[in-house]
Scaffold this motif. Structure first.
Motif, mmCIF file in Angstrom:
data_model
loop_
_atom_site.group_PDB
_atom_site.id
_atom_site.type_symbol
_atom_site.label_atom_id
_atom_site.label_comp_id
_atom_site.label_asym_id
_atom_site.label_seq_id
_atom_site.Cartn_x
_atom_site.Cartn_y
_atom_site.Cartn_z
ATOM 1 N N ILE A 7 -24.804 121.687 -65.696
ATOM 2 C CA ILE A 7 -25.164 120.851 -66.857
ATOM 3 C C ILE A 7 -26.130 119.756 -66.411
ATOM 4 C CG2 ILE A 7 -24.668 118.757 -68.221
ATOM 5 C CD1 ILE A 7 -21.721 120.433 -68.770
ATOM 6 N N THR A 8 -27.472 119.854 -66.922
ATOM 7 C CA THR A 8 -28.358 118.975 -66.427
ATOM 8 C C THR A 8 -28.885 117.692 -67.248
ATOM 9 O OG1 THR A 8 -30.134 120.155 -67.708
ATOM 10 C CG2 THR A 8 -29.866 120.981 -65.407
ATOM 11 N N GLU A 9 -28.258 117.742 -68.521
ATOM 12 C CA GLU A 9 -28.616 116.578 -69.137
ATOM 13 C C GLU A 9 -27.400 116.653 -70.350
ATOM 14 O OE1 GLU A 9 -32.090 114.613 -72.211
ATOM 15 O OE2 GLU A 9 -32.393 116.309 -70.945
ATOM 16 N N ILE A 10 -27.011 115.303 -70.657
ATOM 17 C CA ILE A 10 -26.056 115.190 -71.722
ATOM 18 C C ILE A 10 -26.526 114.004 -72.573
ATOM 19 C CG2 ILE A 10 -23.603 114.646 -72.426
ATOM 20 C CD1 ILE A 10 -22.677 115.614 -69.631
ATOM 21 N N ASN A 45 -14.654 122.966 -77.334
ATOM 22 C CA ASN A 45 -13.166 122.591 -76.711
ATOM 23 C C ASN A 45 -13.253 120.978 -76.307
ATOM 24 O OD1 ASN A 45 -12.203 125.057 -77.358
ATOM 25 N ND2 ASN A 45 -12.996 125.888 -75.555
ATOM 26 N N ASN A 46 -14.131 120.384 -76.416
ATOM 27 C CA ASN A 46 -14.303 118.819 -75.661
ATOM 28 C C ASN A 46 -13.801 118.746 -74.321
ATOM 29 O OD1 ASN A 46 -15.536 117.829 -78.116
ATOM 30 N ND2 ASN A 46 -13.568 117.660 -79.263
ATOM 31 N N LEU A 47 -14.262 119.709 -73.257
ATOM 32 C CA LEU A 47 -13.927 119.725 -72.086
ATOM 33 C C LEU A 47 -14.634 118.486 -71.344
ATOM 34 C CD1 LEU A 47 -14.563 123.638 -71.337
ATOM 35 C CD2 LEU A 47 -12.338 122.192 -71.694
ATOM 36 N N ASP A 48 -14.085 117.943 -70.542
ATOM 37 C CA ASP A 48 -14.630 116.830 -69.619
ATOM 38 C C ASP A 48 -15.887 117.340 -68.901
ATOM 39 O OD1 ASP A 48 -15.067 114.414 -68.845
ATOM 40 O OD2 ASP A 48 -13.259 114.620 -67.199
ATOM 41 N N THR A 53 -22.020 118.995 -63.587
ATOM 42 C CA THR A 53 -20.687 120.121 -63.614
ATOM 43 C C THR A 53 -21.183 121.407 -63.743
ATOM 44 O OG1 THR A 53 -19.409 118.314 -64.736
ATOM 45 C CG2 THR A 53 -18.667 120.370 -64.991
ATOM 46 N N VAL A 54 -20.589 122.351 -63.127
ATOM 47 C CA VAL A 54 -20.888 123.963 -63.153
ATOM 48 C C VAL A 54 -19.695 124.283 -64.001
ATOM 49 C CG1 VAL A 54 -20.839 125.868 -61.822
ATOM 50 C CG2 VAL A 54 -21.616 123.797 -60.623
ATOM 51 N N ILE A 136 -15.736 124.673 -63.905
ATOM 52 C CA ILE A 136 -15.719 125.442 -62.630
ATOM 53 C C ILE A 136 -15.461 124.440 -61.565
ATOM 54 C CG2 ILE A 136 -16.703 126.840 -60.773
ATOM 55 C CD1 ILE A 136 -17.853 128.488 -62.938
ATOM 56 N N SER A 137 -16.592 123.486 -61.786
ATOM 57 C CA SER A 137 -16.497 122.371 -60.626
ATOM 58 C C SER A 137 -16.901 121.214 -61.209
ATOM 59 C CB SER A 137 -16.958 122.544 -59.450
ATOM 60 O OG SER A 137 -18.364 123.003 -59.477
ATOM 61 N N SER A 138 -16.577 119.994 -60.836
ATOM 62 C CA SER A 138 -17.380 118.863 -61.311
ATOM 63 C C SER A 138 -18.231 118.332 -60.481
ATOM 64 C CB SER A 138 -16.232 117.530 -61.618
ATOM 65 O OG SER A 138 -15.318 118.198 -62.564
#
Length: 138
Positions: A7-10, A45-48, A53-54, A136-138
């Motif tokens: 994830i590069t941008e939210i 699924n509104n995952l954190d 984050t990968v 996978i990883s934060s």
């Protein structure tokens, strides 16, 4: 489709990721996976998740069904239509039906199926965003 991305941008309405292309270095442990071009994904699924984050991304089941129908059934149906249309087409043109003529009508109908699939996939279907399926990883 199940791929890994970072994830590069939210923003409020969009999550942008860059895929990690690891197919060429499956046995390598150096961590030098190439990066692809960024694209938007959905998080139903509104995952954190946060920047960096990968995640694993996948396509929706409905998108897989539509893709299967377009890529498999349409060409097969068009080829069969070309085979059975050879006899009426030959009589309409005043020709005799030969194997070469039947093969030609099948090929013409297959080219028609390519046109159908291309036009439907490019202009008619509103593609859904890929989905984040797992962190996978934060």
């Amino acid at each position: 489709m199940k791929d890994t991305a970072v994830i590069t941008e939210i923003t409020d309405s969009t999550i942008t990721v860059i895929p990690l292309i690891t197919g060429a270095c499956m046995s390598c442990k150096e961590g030098c996976a190439q990066r692809g071009h960024p694209f938007a994904v959905a998080n139903p699924n509104n995952l954190d998740v946060k920047k960096g984050t990968v995640v694993k991304i996948g396509s929706s089941p409905m998108a897989a069904i539509v893709q299967g129908i377009l890529s498999l059934l349409v060409p097969v149906i068009c080829a069969a239509a070309g085979y059975f249309a050879a006899t009426p087409a030959a009589s309409l043109l005043g020709l005799t039906v030969t194997d070469a003529f039947q093969a030609g009508t099948v090929l013409i109908c297959l080219l028609g199926s390519c046109t159908i699939v291309f036009s439907v996939s490019r202009f008619r279907i509103r593609l859904t965003k890929p989905l984040i399926t797992e962190v996978i990883s934060s």
